[in-house]
Design an enzyme around this catalytic site. Structure first.
Site, PDB file in Angstrom:
ATOM      1  CB  THR A  62      -2.210  51.677  64.345  1.00 52.64           C
ATOM      2  OG1 THR A  62      -0.974  52.434  64.742  1.00 52.64           O
ATOM      3  CG2 THR A  62      -2.672  51.362  65.697  1.00 52.64           C
ATOM      4  CB  SER A  71      -5.281  53.649  63.747  1.00 45.37           C
ATOM      5  OG  SER A  71      -4.913  53.353  62.176  1.00 45.37           O
ATOM      6  CG  HIS A  77      -0.336  61.947  57.648  1.00 45.42           C
ATOM      7  ND1 HIS A  77       1.577  61.357  58.280  1.00 45.42           N
ATOM      8  CD2 HIS A  77      -0.764  62.557  57.555  1.00 45.42           C
ATOM      9  CE1 HIS A  77       1.447  61.841  56.829  1.00 45.42           C
ATOM     10  NE2 HIS A  77       0.752  62.327  56.565  1.00 45.42           N
ATOM     11  CG  ASP A 110       3.491  57.595  55.599  1.00 40.99           C
ATOM     12  OD1 ASP A 110       3.401  58.889  54.638  1.00 40.99           O
ATOM     13  OD2 ASP A 110       3.333  57.079  55.975  1.00 40.99           O
TER      14      ASP A 110
END
Length: 290
Positions: A236, A214, A211, A84
């Site tokens: 996260t 969280s 992306h 990533d």
């Protein structure tokens, strides 16, 4: 079971108008927790290693990658390995030999022409090695004298027309888009642009990636998947779960010195969060699950 291929898992999810969860891993406890949580949910999953995680591991990719591969091969659900946010060409070229079937090449910090040129070259190399490749397009620079914004900078939004041209000209297999999420959020307050998600899904023939998930509330995640997001990156949220559990254990047991005690509590907290988030995302259960 054998390592799954990211392209297969994401492609099946996109075809089913669902999404696959991709969790960033840092430690062995992260790896074990993601696999156990996916098994509990009965769903496929991606184990992601970021360039930042490799840097934390003193630049050594193989120890974490081999641990992830071993856990994936012992799993009762399909598990794929994804590299990533790669900016280093050297790291990119280590992907295939380390067991990764896919890579996210991140050149979004560069001016559009440079982003396109470097991403096109990365995609050509990746495809020559049998790797599926994801890229990122946030907001092209030049507005009010600003440089380009990556897909997770506050206020960035991906333009569907620019995204179509970028995907066509670069040859990538998936695109991370800017729709309102931000990396490393510790509060779940992000509001996504769901109309933009639908317009991007209509403009592109490749899967869309979210992306910074969280910081996105459950209902927003579910709606984003319904609108066309096919891969949901999460990092996260696991660190919050683990750190909170470890902190709570050590506060209640100040005499503790055996790391297995508090790391085990942290790992279990991550297992529960992985299973919960897969349920929120709505990844279909796999027939390969036990």
């Amino acid at each position: 079971m054998p390592l799954a291929a990211t392209g297969d898992l994401v492609g099946r999810a996109a075809a089913a108008r669902s999404a696959v969860a991709a969790f960033n891993i840092i430690t062995l406890e992260h790896i074990e927790a993601v696999v156990a949580g996916a098994e509990e949910a009965g769903a496929p999953v991606l184990l992601q290693v970021s360039e930042n995680a490799v840097t934390y591991r003193r630049g050594n990719l193989l120890p974490l990658a081999r641990a992830a591969a071993a856990a994936a091969e012992a799993a009762r659900v399909p598990v794929a390995l994804h590299l990533d946010h790669v900016q280093s060409d050297d790291l990119l070229r280590r992907a295939a030999d380390a067991g990764f079937s896919s890579v996210m090449y991140d050149a979004a910090r560069l001016p559009y022409a440079d982003n396109l040129a470097t991403t096109r070259a990365a995609a050509a190399w990746a495809h020559s090695q049998g790797l599926w490749i994801e890229a990122e397009l946030g907001e092209v620079g030049g507005k009010d004298g600003r440089g380009p914004l990556d897909a997770h900078a506050p206020g960035a939004r991906t333009d569907p027309g620019e995204a179509h041209a970028f995907v066509t000209d670069s040859g990538v297999d998936a695109l991370a888009v800017a729709i309102g999420s931000t990396h490393a959020m510790t509060e779940r307050t992000a509001a996504l642009d769901h109309d933009l998600v639908k317009r991007l899904a209509g403009a592109l023939d490749v899967p869309l990636v979210l992306h910074g998930s969280s910081g996105v509330p459950d209902g927003e995640l579910t709606a984003a998947v319904a609108g066309g997001i096919a891969k949901v990156n999460i990092g996260t949220a696991l660190n919050i779960a683990m750190t909170g559990a470890v902190r709570g254990f050590l506060t209640g047991h100040p005499e503790a010195v055996d790391s297995r005690k508090y790391l085990g509590v942290g790992r279990q907290a991550m297992v529960e969060e992985v299973a919960r988030l897969i349920g929120v995302i709505g990844t279909p259960r796999t027939t390969a699950a036990a």
